[in-house]
Design an enzyme around this catalytic site. Structure first.
Site, PDB file in Angstrom:
ATOM      1  N   GLU A 167      21.758   6.587   1.723  1.00 47.09           N
ATOM      2  CA  GLU A 167      20.849   7.094   2.050  1.00 47.09           C
ATOM      3  C   GLU A 167      19.972   7.240   3.248  1.00 47.09           C
ATOM      4  O   GLU A 167      20.006   5.749   4.136  1.00 47.09           O
ATOM      5  CB  GLU A 167      19.440   6.295   1.222  1.00 47.09           C
ATOM      6  CG  GLU A 167      19.839   6.787  -0.282  1.00 47.09           C
ATOM      7  CD  GLU A 167      18.453   6.628  -1.236  1.00 47.09           C
ATOM      8  OE1 GLU A 167      17.965   5.916  -1.224  1.00 47.09           O
ATOM      9  OE2 GLU A 167      18.114   6.509  -3.073  1.00 47.09           O
ATOM     10  N   HIS A 216      13.993   8.839  -2.378  1.00 44.02           N
ATOM     11  CA  HIS A 216      13.948   7.702  -2.826  1.00 44.02           C
ATOM     12  C   HIS A 216      11.907   7.604  -2.752  1.00 44.02           C
ATOM     13  O   HIS A 216      11.888   6.251  -2.409  1.00 44.02           O
ATOM     14  CB  HIS A 216      14.537   6.632  -1.910  1.00 44.02           C
ATOM     15  CG  HIS A 216      14.627   5.996  -3.207  1.00 44.02           C
ATOM     16  ND1 HIS A 216      16.403   5.604  -3.033  1.00 44.02           N
ATOM     17  CD2 HIS A 216      14.189   5.564  -4.564  1.00 44.02           C
ATOM     18  CE1 HIS A 216      16.248   4.440  -4.477  1.00 44.02           C
ATOM     19  NE2 HIS A 216      14.469   4.198  -4.550  1.00 44.02           N
TER      20      HIS A 216
HETATM   21  P1  NAD Z   1      16.302  -1.089 -17.554  1.00 46.46           P
HETATM   22  O1  NAD Z   1      16.990  -2.459 -17.379  1.00 46.46           O
HETATM   23  O2  NAD Z   1      14.431  -1.299 -18.062  1.00 46.46           O
HETATM   24  O3  NAD Z   1      16.595   0.347 -18.256  1.00 46.46           O
HETATM   25  C1  NAD Z   1      17.614   0.453 -18.090  1.00 46.46           C
HETATM   26  C2  NAD Z   1      18.386   1.348 -19.460  1.00 46.46           C
HETATM   27  O4  NAD Z   1      19.581   1.696 -19.353  1.00 46.46           O
HETATM   28  C3  NAD Z   1      18.564  -0.176 -20.612  1.00 46.46           C
HETATM   29  O5  NAD Z   1      18.034   0.155 -21.493  1.00 46.46           O
HETATM   30  C4  NAD Z   1      19.728  -0.392 -20.566  1.00 46.46           C
HETATM   31  O6  NAD Z   1      20.080  -0.608 -21.555  1.00 46.46           O
HETATM   32  C5  NAD Z   1      20.666   0.913 -20.499  1.00 46.46           C
HETATM   33  N1  NAD Z   1      22.653   1.084 -20.160  1.00 46.46           N
HETATM   34  C6  NAD Z   1      22.881   0.195 -19.185  1.00 46.46           C
HETATM   35  N2  NAD Z   1      23.961   0.988 -19.763  1.00 46.46           N
HETATM   36  C7  NAD Z   1      24.248   2.040 -20.168  1.00 46.46           C
HETATM   37  C8  NAD Z   1      25.124   2.800 -20.448  1.00 46.46           C
HETATM   38  N3  NAD Z   1      26.462   2.412 -19.683  1.00 46.46           N
HETATM   39  N4  NAD Z   1      24.879   4.131 -20.892  1.00 46.46           N
HETATM   40  C9  NAD Z   1      23.172   4.510 -21.608  1.00 46.46           C
HETATM   41  N5  NAD Z   1      21.872   3.496 -20.943  1.00 46.46           N
HETATM   42  C10 NAD Z   1      22.524   2.492 -20.380  1.00 46.46           C
HETATM   43  O7  NAD Z   1      15.712  -0.314 -15.559  1.00 46.46           O
HETATM   44  P2  NAD Z   1      14.627   0.800 -15.106  1.00 46.46           P
HETATM   45  O8  NAD Z   1      12.980  -0.054 -15.132  1.00 46.46           O
HETATM   46  O9  NAD Z   1      14.710   1.570 -16.362  1.00 46.46           O
HETATM   47  O10 NAD Z   1      14.624   1.825 -14.236  1.00 46.46           O
HETATM   48  C11 NAD Z   1      15.614   2.361 -14.593  1.00 46.46           C
HETATM   49  C12 NAD Z   1      16.853   2.727 -13.312  1.00 46.46           C
HETATM   50  O11 NAD Z   1      15.678   3.360 -12.068  1.00 46.46           O
HETATM   51  C13 NAD Z   1      17.316   1.819 -12.839  1.00 46.46           C
HETATM   52  O12 NAD Z   1      18.871   2.085 -12.005  1.00 46.46           O
HETATM   53  C14 NAD Z   1      16.192   1.674 -11.465  1.00 46.46           C
HETATM   54  O13 NAD Z   1      17.738   1.171  -9.939  1.00 46.46           O
HETATM   55  C15 NAD Z   1      16.124   2.957 -10.975  1.00 46.46           C
HETATM   56  N6  NAD Z   1      14.752   2.579 -10.580  1.00 46.46           N
HETATM   57  C16 NAD Z   1      14.583   3.714  -9.045  1.00 46.46           C
HETATM   58  C17 NAD Z   1      12.865   3.590  -8.772  1.00 46.46           C
HETATM   59  C18 NAD Z   1      12.990   4.648  -7.153  1.00 46.46           C
HETATM   60  O14 NAD Z   1      12.280   4.537  -7.021  1.00 46.46           O
HETATM   61  N7  NAD Z   1      13.923   5.739  -7.890  1.00 46.46           N
HETATM   62  C19 NAD Z   1      12.155   2.918  -8.818  1.00 46.46           C
HETATM   63  C20 NAD Z   1      12.430   2.031  -9.469  1.00 46.46           C
HETATM   64  C21 NAD Z   1      13.416   2.027 -10.913  1.00 46.46           C
END
Ligand code: NAD
Length: 529
Positions: A259, A277
């Protein structure tokens, strides 16, 4: 009371604390020396990711009782140094979940109705009414990968569009998914069924490149992929090819491998809607992060109420020292088993033998759960919050202790009950403080729980060790130890390999596939501890 806010935060956060009659010094961009001086009389410190809260800074703050991270990751805070001083560290995870979920929906709608293309053609003076034909979301299947904080919010919103929702998340109970009216399916089933796939899982060793060319080929023709999670979950070259070939109809991307993207191959494609992003960049998310953090700091400094803590096990320093080797063992057993299963974990059974039966089990359960979750959750999992995370995810925990004598002074047994069966490992601490696996799925096999381990299950017949050794040799992977055990169901081998830069090139998917092709081998997996 004095609180320092050292990084930019909405004014409302400082106001909430000032309303208590406290002194709030909110200024971003101070030098480390300036901050050290200002912290001399501070009770609380709030930071985002820019300020490094290291051991020196903590040492310069004799009155400090709480460090709060306005956001999720606490990599910029020295948790050990804070814990040693009895300083609570807390964060504000999930304050931006709604913003990200809404952005995922925005991308989905933009793809369904070609909103960016329509807008661009209008700005170009064209009226492309005939070519920009869309499709409704109603009745389509949305596949959510990851049903954590953000995935759940997307599910709720997509239901309003009358979509059918399936999800793949091995670490969420069927009951929690059922309560959300979401059907849990395997990854393959999700790919076969979904018209839209939205990614909401963290980037880990196990998920990086999950959507490669092979996986994309297994998706339904015409699928649209939305990624607001992490760029490296998708092989971008593979996605560009799949879009160009017409197999994937489009992609909505907020995150990228690099990025900003080094090459614009993907973002230039007309079928791709890309944003830089910004999924979490909303006024509300910023406000909420600030307010949530300030509220937690206020609660703690005012009444000692602990919320969103990421450090602080509640045992005496003496007991902590005694338990430390077993905490490490418990965490490694949890992590070891988590990496061996791809199925949904419904229940964790933890049993203590020997001296451990009388110790603080809370920490040991916490440590097993930290091992289980650390690799799969995007937020910080610690001994403090692991139990409540398990509860939120509907994971049942069964604890027991046994006075039955075993060969070791103390032993921890962990059993994962998954949607497709059980995985069971036992470990003990060997002198001097070395966590070791002593039993796997009922088969005695002894090996250090450290580094890179290849775990092999095979039918008990001659020649397997030789074949494995030959493959590892061909890939220039050094074997450190090769532990073997035999049971009624077959044999188990755990090969500890050196993956350092010197002697080996590491264990890749190709090497594992070769081991899996040995006729006697039923299963082979790599575990990294
Ligand atoms: P979270 O930890 O609450 O949820 C992640 C989920 O993924 C969990 O329920 C976990 O069990 C599941 N998981 C893990 N490995 C897995 C697999 N192999 N197959 C299927 N499911 C699996 O996280 P969240 O707060 O919901 O965040 C989700 C994603 O969004 C993360 O990658 C985070 O970095 C990203 N995010 C991006 C932004 C952005 O600005 N675009 C902002 C916040 C979070």
């Amino acid at each position: 009371m004095k609180v320092i806010i050292a990084d930019p935060l909405p004014l409302s956060a400082a106001e909430l604390l000032r309303a208590e009659g406290w002194t709030v010094d909110a200024r971003a961009g101070r030098s480390a020396a300036e901050l050290q001086a200002d912290l001399g009389a501070a009770d609380g410190l709030i930071v985002r990711s820019a300020t490094q809260v290291d051991a020196d800074l903590i040492a310069a703050a004799p009155r400090l009782r709480v460090v709060a991270r306005a956001g999720t990751g606490v990599d910029n805070i020295d948790l050990d140094a804070a814990s040693r001083r009895g300083i609570l560290v807390l964060n504000a995870p999930g304050a931006n979940s709604i913003s990200v979920a809404e952005h995922a929906c925005a991308l989905m709608l933009a793809l369904a109705r070609s909103v960016p293309r329509a807008d661009a053609s209008m700005k170009d003076g064209r009226w492309e009414k005939k070519t920009l034909h869309g499709a409704e979301l109603r009745g389509k299947c949305l596949g959510l990968l990851g049903l954590g904080r953000i995935g759940r919010e997307v599910a709720r919103r997509a239901q309003a569009f009358e979509m059918r929702i399936v999800a793949h998340d091995p670490y969420i109970s069927a009951q929690i998914a059922g309560d959300l009216d979401v059907e849990l399916v395997t990854l393959d089933a999700l790919c076969e069924q979904a018209d839209y796939i939205s990614l909401h899982l963290p980037s880990t060793a196990g998920t990086r490149g999950l959507f490669d060319s092979a996986r994309l080929a297994r998706c339904k023709r015409g699928v649209r992929i939305i990624n607001t999670a992490r760029g490296d979950l998708i092989d971008e070259g593979g996605l560009a090819d799949a879009i160009s070939s017409g197999h994937v109809a489009g992609a909505g991307l907020d995150v990228f491998d690099t990025e900003p993207p080094a090459v614009a191959t993907l973002t230039h494609l007309p079928e791709v809607v890309a944003t830089p992003h910004i999924a979490a960049s909303t006024k509300e998310a910023q406000e909420l992060v600030g307010l949530e953090t300030a509220t937690c700091v206020r609660e703690y400094l005012r009444s000692g109420v602990v919320r969103n803590a990421v450090n602080f096990p509640s045992v005496s320093a003496e007991e902590f020292k005694r338990l430390q080797p077993y905490v490490s063992l418990a965490e490694r057993l949890g992590s070891f088993l988590a990496q061996l299963t791809e199925d949904r974990i419904e229940c964790v059974g933890i049993r203590y033998y020997g001296d451990l039966a009388h110790r603080n089990h809370d920490m040991l359960v916490g440590a097993v759960l930290v091992g289980l979750f650390r690799a799969v959750l995007s937020s910080t999992v610690t001994l403090v919050n692991a139990r409540s995370i398990a509860q939120q995810r509907g994971l049942e925990i069964i604890e027991s202790h046994s006075t039955r004598p075993r060969n070791f002074t103390s032993l921890i047994s962990v059993k994962l009950h998954t949607s497709s069966g059980e995985h069971w490992a036992e470990g003990a601490v060997f002198e001097p403080q070395e966590p070791r696996l002593v039993l796997l799925d009922g088969v005695e096999v002894e090996t250090p729980l450290d580094g890179a381990l290849i775990v092999i299950r095979n039918s008990d017949q001659p020649g397997v060790i030789g074949e494995v050794g030959t493959i590892l040799g061909r890939h220039r992977v050094n074997i450190a130890t090769f532990a073997l055990g035999r049971g009624a169901e077959g044999a188990v081998g755990v090969v500890s390999v050196e993956t350092g830069s010197g002697s080996s090139q590491g264990v890749g998917a190709e090497l594992l596939d070769e081991i899996r092709r040995i006729p006697a081998v039923r299963q082979a997996a790599i575990v990294q501890l």
